[in-house]
Scaffold this active site. Structure first.
Site, PDB file in Angstrom:
ATOM      1  CE1 TYR A 102      -3.713 -80.610  -2.866  1.00 16.41           C
ATOM      2  CE2 TYR A 102      -5.322 -79.605  -1.374  1.00 16.41           C
ATOM      3  CZ  TYR A 102      -3.846 -79.948  -2.247  1.00 16.41           C
ATOM      4  OH  TYR A 102      -3.196 -78.737  -2.206  1.00 16.41           O
TER       5      TYR A 102
ATOM      6  CB  SER B 178      -3.492 -78.037   1.771  1.00 13.44           C
ATOM      7  OG  SER B 178      -4.251 -77.623   1.487  1.00 13.44           O
TER       8      SER B 178
END
EC number: 1.1.1.1
Length: 254
Positions: free
Chosen positions: A151, A138
């Protein structure tokens, strides 16, 4: 890597970005696409088969949090059937900073274990043929969304792990690169929570951010697969595919 006639394993290939990428892969004509996912989606599997009937699409239930031995057992079954596998895509991930241990287990530990397991079959030191790994990370692995630090940190860990895998390629024969989507219109983004509820509106705020569709992201994902560039850190954002030049601040010297 030309996708045509290749054997590909896709972990979590039925989710938002994953499913659209699976569609793009099938269109490119691999010999086999093996999807490992926690929940079976017969409709999605049927859709993939209909896109290109010449491609054998197979599903196996798989939870990346299982012990390493179970992953090796599953891969033994797959390799016995296919004989060779050319590409592993690690795509499992959750965005839920209320679930700290589960986030790390799925986003990082599970990916590491799946990678470790396939090395039994690929590592050239064991007589293996080598292979390629695409790890879905990501852009938060570059710069965190600070309201979801768990995260973001899990994705930064995968970026680092993947870069190490790439540097080990001369030893193992296994190349690796990271796929780093920006904010993409998926259920992952539309519904999630922040760590300690520091920002209850984080999902809403991100929804206001410039985004891309899963179709745009998946098209660039397929391009990255075809590029097959060891050590590449790909940014898939706003419908673009860009290689990130990583700044080195320290070197171990070994």
């Amino acid at each position: 890597m030309a996708i045509a006639n290749k054997n590909i394993i896709f972990v979590a290939g039925l989710g938002g970005i994953g499913l659209d990428t699976s569609k793009g892969i099938v269109k490119a004509g691999p010999k086999n696409l093996v999807i490992l996912d926690r929940i079976e989606n017969p409709a999605a599997i049927a859709e993939l088969k209909a896109i290109n009937p010449k491609v054998t699409v197979t599903f196996y239930p798989y939870d990346v949090t299982v012990p390493l031995a179970e992953t090796k057992k599953l891969l033994t079954t797959i390799f016995a059937k296919l004989k060779t596998v050319d590409l592993l895509i690690n795509g499992a991930g959750i965005l839920n900073d209320h679930q700290i241990e589960l986030t790390i287990a799925i986003n990082f530990t599970g990916l590491v274990n799946t990678t470790t397991a396939i090395m039994d079959f690929w590592d050239k030191r064991k007589g293996g043929p080598g292979g390629a790994i695409a790890n879905i990370c990501s852009v938060t692995g570059f710069n965190a969304i600070y309201q979801v630090p768990v995260y973001s940190a899990s994705k930064a860990a995968v970026v680092s792990f993947t870069s190490s895998l790439a540097k080990l390629a001369p030893i193992t024969g296994v190349i690796a690169y990271s796929i780093n989507p920006g904010i993409t219109k998926t259920t992952l983004v539309h519904k999630f929570n922040s760590w300690l509820d520091v920002e209850p509106r984080v999902a809403e705020l991100l929804d206001e951010h410039p985004t891309q569709t899963t179709t745009q992201c998946s098209q660039n994902f397929v391009k990255a697969i075809e590029a097959n560039q060891n050590g590449a850190i790909w940014k898939l954002d706003l419908g673009r595919l860009d290689a990130v030049n990583w700044t080195k601040h320290w070197d171990s010297g070994i």
